[in-house]
Design an enzyme around this catalytic site. Structure first.
Site, PDB file in Angstrom:
ATOM      1  N   ARG A 229      37.543  68.093  47.180  1.00  0.00           N
ATOM      2  CA  ARG A 229      38.591  67.706  46.240  1.00  0.00           C
ATOM      3  C   ARG A 229      38.417  68.364  44.874  1.00  0.00           C
ATOM      4  O   ARG A 229      39.355  68.398  44.077  1.00  0.00           O
ATOM      5  CB  ARG A 229      38.587  66.187  46.075  1.00  0.00           C
TER       6      ARG A 229
ATOM      7  N   ASP B 190      44.854  66.292  41.847  1.00  0.00           N
ATOM      8  CA  ASP B 190      43.848  65.276  42.145  1.00  0.00           C
ATOM      9  C   ASP B 190      43.956  64.863  43.611  1.00  0.00           C
ATOM     10  O   ASP B 190      44.926  65.206  44.305  1.00  0.00           O
ATOM     11  CB  ASP B 190      44.050  64.080  41.218  1.00  0.00           C
TER      12      ASP B 190
ATOM     13  N   ASP C 156      43.081  53.257  38.973  1.00  0.00           N
ATOM     14  CA  ASP C 156      41.722  53.597  39.411  1.00  0.00           C
ATOM     15  C   ASP C 156      40.877  54.136  38.266  1.00  0.00           C
ATOM     16  O   ASP C 156      39.746  53.688  38.037  1.00  0.00           O
ATOM     17  CB  ASP C 156      41.814  54.643  40.530  1.00  0.00           C
ATOM     18  N   LYS C 157      41.405  55.084  37.527  1.00  0.00           N
ATOM     19  CA  LYS C 157      40.594  55.771  36.529  1.00  0.00           C
ATOM     20  C   LYS C 157      40.180  54.841  35.399  1.00  0.00           C
ATOM     21  O   LYS C 157      39.089  54.977  34.832  1.00  0.00           O
ATOM     22  CB  LYS C 157      41.339  56.998  36.009  1.00  0.00           C
TER      23      LYS C 157
ATOM     24  N   GLU D 250      52.381  58.158  43.040  1.00  0.00           N
ATOM     25  CA  GLU D 250      51.057  57.593  42.798  1.00  0.00           C
ATOM     26  C   GLU D 250      50.924  57.038  41.384  1.00  0.00           C
ATOM     27  O   GLU D 250      51.180  57.747  40.405  1.00  0.00           O
ATOM     28  CB  GLU D 250      49.959  58.628  43.011  1.00  0.00           C
TER      29      GLU D 250
ATOM     30  N   HIS E 105      37.450  52.552  36.635  1.00  0.00           N
ATOM     31  CA  HIS E 105      36.184  53.278  36.590  1.00  0.00           C
ATOM     32  C   HIS E 105      35.521  53.154  35.221  1.00  0.00           C
ATOM     33  O   HIS E 105      34.299  53.041  35.123  1.00  0.00           O
ATOM     34  CB  HIS E 105      36.408  54.762  36.896  1.00  0.00           C
TER      35      HIS E 105
ATOM     36  N   ASP F  40      44.708  53.203  48.141  1.00  0.00           N
ATOM     37  CA  ASP F  40      43.744  53.974  48.929  1.00  0.00           C
ATOM     38  C   ASP F  40      42.423  53.240  49.091  1.00  0.00           C
ATOM     39  O   ASP F  40      41.690  53.458  50.049  1.00  0.00           O
ATOM     40  CB  ASP F  40      43.516  55.356  48.317  1.00  0.00           C
ATOM     41  N   HIS F  41      42.119  52.338  48.156  1.00  0.00           N
ATOM     42  CA  HIS F  41      40.873  51.572  48.197  1.00  0.00           C
ATOM     43  C   HIS F  41      40.939  50.500  47.117  1.00  0.00           C
ATOM     44  O   HIS F  41      41.782  50.538  46.225  1.00  0.00           O
ATOM     45  CB  HIS F  41      39.653  52.475  47.959  1.00  0.00           C
TER      46      HIS F  41
ATOM     47  N   SER G 240      39.166  58.524  47.151  1.00  0.00           N
ATOM     48  CA  SER G 240      40.612  58.754  47.270  1.00  0.00           C
ATOM     49  C   SER G 240      40.939  59.906  48.211  1.00  0.00           C
ATOM     50  O   SER G 240      42.006  59.914  48.828  1.00  0.00           O
ATOM     51  CB  SER G 240      41.215  59.018  45.892  1.00  0.00           C
TER      52      SER G 240
ATOM     53  N   HIS H 253      34.126  52.236  43.449  1.00  0.00           N
ATOM     54  CA  HIS H 253      35.092  51.670  44.392  1.00  0.00           C
ATOM     55  C   HIS H 253      34.423  50.555  45.190  1.00  0.00           C
ATOM     56  O   HIS H 253      33.197  50.458  45.235  1.00  0.00           O
ATOM     57  CB  HIS H 253      35.589  52.727  45.374  1.00  0.00           C
TER      58      HIS H 253
ATOM     59  N   THR I 228      44.641  62.205  45.593  1.00  0.00           N
ATOM     60  CA  THR I 228      45.756  61.521  46.269  1.00  0.00           C
ATOM     61  C   THR I 228      46.977  62.407  46.437  1.00  0.00           C
ATOM     62  O   THR I 228      47.536  62.488  47.536  1.00  0.00           O
ATOM     63  CB  THR I 228      46.096  60.220  45.526  1.00  0.00           C
TER      64      THR I 228
ATOM     65  N   ASP J 174      46.475  53.784  43.147  1.00  0.00           N
ATOM     66  CA  ASP J 174      45.096  54.231  43.342  1.00  0.00           C
ATOM     67  C   ASP J 174      44.129  53.177  42.809  1.00  0.00           C
ATOM     68  O   ASP J 174      44.197  52.778  41.651  1.00  0.00           O
ATOM     69  CB  ASP J 174      44.870  55.553  42.615  1.00  0.00           C
TER      70      ASP J 174
END
Length: 456
Positions: free
Chosen positions: A167, A154, A326-327, A321, A330, A368-369, A102, A419, A156, A51
């Site tokens: 989501r 979550d 990702d987190k 995953e 962020h 995913d990105h 996501s 993102h 994903t 992610d």
């Protein structure tokens, strides 16, 4: 010629060489493998999702862990291409939203169709439910698994086994944005409820708080989602020790919930800060509490539970995953982000070892990105970004400065790094793997997996 060498050899053969139908193969094994990677059926499919793992996030982890000239496990898959990741505008689905979240990114590979940000396997602007690759797999007799280091509700992991307009509707008490999906309204329920009701064979991750919430309708009204899961044949476990002791039992499903929220980090370190930035630093490793399993442990146990000697079963489908790449991007925490990338890569390495003994296994690694990490020259007093930065000392004994600058206000529950809309890597090995070469849209991953199953 060894199987491993054949994969490497075939990775070097050009598209034009494959098109030469009259050219004789060098030997029977090469011919068989050539046919398999262009087409072929997969007994097992393992889909790895990093992610937020864009090329910059991969490069940062590579530089830090194995050096600029080194290679991660995800670097050695024989076929590599790129995938575009844009989503759609909810107000006008004919137009792209160039930066996906996501939920929309996951819906693309899970269903083969684009949607708008925030949606879980439902169509933009219509709430139309979209059929998922997990549903395709189950209909064909495949056993199914879903593993994540985030809450398993979550975005994903949710896209495989839930269909909802937001989501955020993760548990029965979280349904403010999804009133028509509430079971008391005759809907499918929250993401947690739907994952259980889909009867996914193995579900492992965080998010125990969502499953402790009370159902407001349906046959298990007044009971928790955990109660509903147990009533539907799930063995519920909550620690790494319990996971290690779980044995494959016919018809028993496993629901592992190892943290109330997202699972704990593998590494820690200083967060990025404005100029001159934090560091130079080396990250602190092995900080995950022992009661929570590593991602590779969850993946390996999932494989063992999903494997079957039943001749009627075609195999298994498993999504894995690495969520907190990702987190932590962020929140501009480079050590945590890199540690999660390395943990994700460790799981890929063991999956490749598994595939060496099971060559009919299709492994796909993608994201995913992309995210906000940038590797920049050393900042100076007169030449530096206004963003957040940190300098790490890599395994090369060199300094690497990472910059996070996609939000001027960071980091809190409401303000985080954003993102990006970049294309992302997609790499593969096994049946149909050749088809990742080139530039594709993320939605095409669905069709690649469906072809590998024989569904298309």
């Amino acid at each position: 010629m060894t199987m491993k060498f054949c994969w490497v050899l075939l990775a070097c053969i050009t598209t034009s060489a494959f098109a030469q139908q009259n050219a004789g193969p060098s030997n029977a094994e090469t011919a068989k493998l050539q046919a398999q990677i262009q087409g072929g059926r997969a007994k097992n499919i393992i889909l790895f999702i990093g992610d937020g793992m864009g090329d910059s996030e991969i490069t940062a982890a590579r530089n830090y862990q194995v050096g600029a000239a080194g290679r991660l496990a995800l670097d050695i898959l024989p076929f590599t291409g790129s995938a575009t990741t844009y989503s759609l505008l909810e107000t006008d689905p004919s137009k792209p939203d160039y930066v996906t979240d996501s939920a929309a990114g996951g819906t693309a590979w899970a269903t083969g169709q684009k949607t708008s940000n925030g949606r879980i396997s439902t169509a933009a602007g219509t709430d139309k439910p979209l059929k998922t690759i997990l549903e395709v797999a189950k209909a064909m007799g495949y056993r199914t698994g879903n593993v994540s280091t985030a809450e398993i509700t979550d975005a994903t992991p949710a896209v495989l086994g839930a269909k909802v307009n937001s989501r955020r509707c993760q548990g029965p008490a979280d349904m403010k944005e999804c009133p028509i999906y509430k079971k008391s309204a005759g809907g499918l329920g929250s993401i947690a409820e739907q994952l259980v009701d889909h009867k996914i064979d193995v579900i492992l991750g965080g998010g125990k708080q969502r499953f402790e919430q009370i159902l407001d309708g349906g046959p298990y009204e007044g009971k928790s989602v955990i109660d509903a899961a147990e009533a539907q044949g799930y063995k519920v476990i909550t620690t790494a020790q319990e996971l290690s002791q779980v044995q494959a039992v016919s018809q028993e499903r496993v629901l592992g919930l190892f943290n109330a929220g997202n699972m704990s980090m593998e590494w820690s370190g200083d967060a990025a800060i404005p100029y001159p930035g934090s560091g130079p630093q080396r990250c602190k490793e092995f900080v995950r509490p022992p009661n929570e399993p590593a991602l590779l442990s969850m993946m390996l146990k999932a494989i063992r539970l999903l494997e079957t000697s039943d001749a009627k079963s075609p195999g298994f489908f498993l999504q894995v995953e690495g969520a907190q790449i990702d987190k932590r991007a962020h929140t501009a925490q480079p050590c945590e982000q890199i540690g999660e990338t390395v943990a994700f890569d460790n799981a890929i390495r063991l999956a490749l070892d598994y595939a060496a003994g099971h060559p009919d296994t299709l492994i796909i690694v993608t994201a995913d990105h992309g995210h906000s990490t940038q590797i920049i020259p050393a900042p100076t007093q007169t030449d530096h970004s206004a963003g957040l930065m940190s300098t790490l000392t890599t395994t090369d004994k060199a300094s690497m400065t990472l910059l996070y600058a996609t939000n001027s206000v960071c980091c809190s529950s409401t303000h985080t790094m954003e993102h990006t809309g970049t294309q992302v890597r997609i790499a593969a090995q096994g049946p149909q793997a050749f088809n990742v070469l080139g530039v594709h849209d993320m939605s095409e991953v669905f069709h690649l997996m469906a072809k590998a199953m024989g569904a298309e």
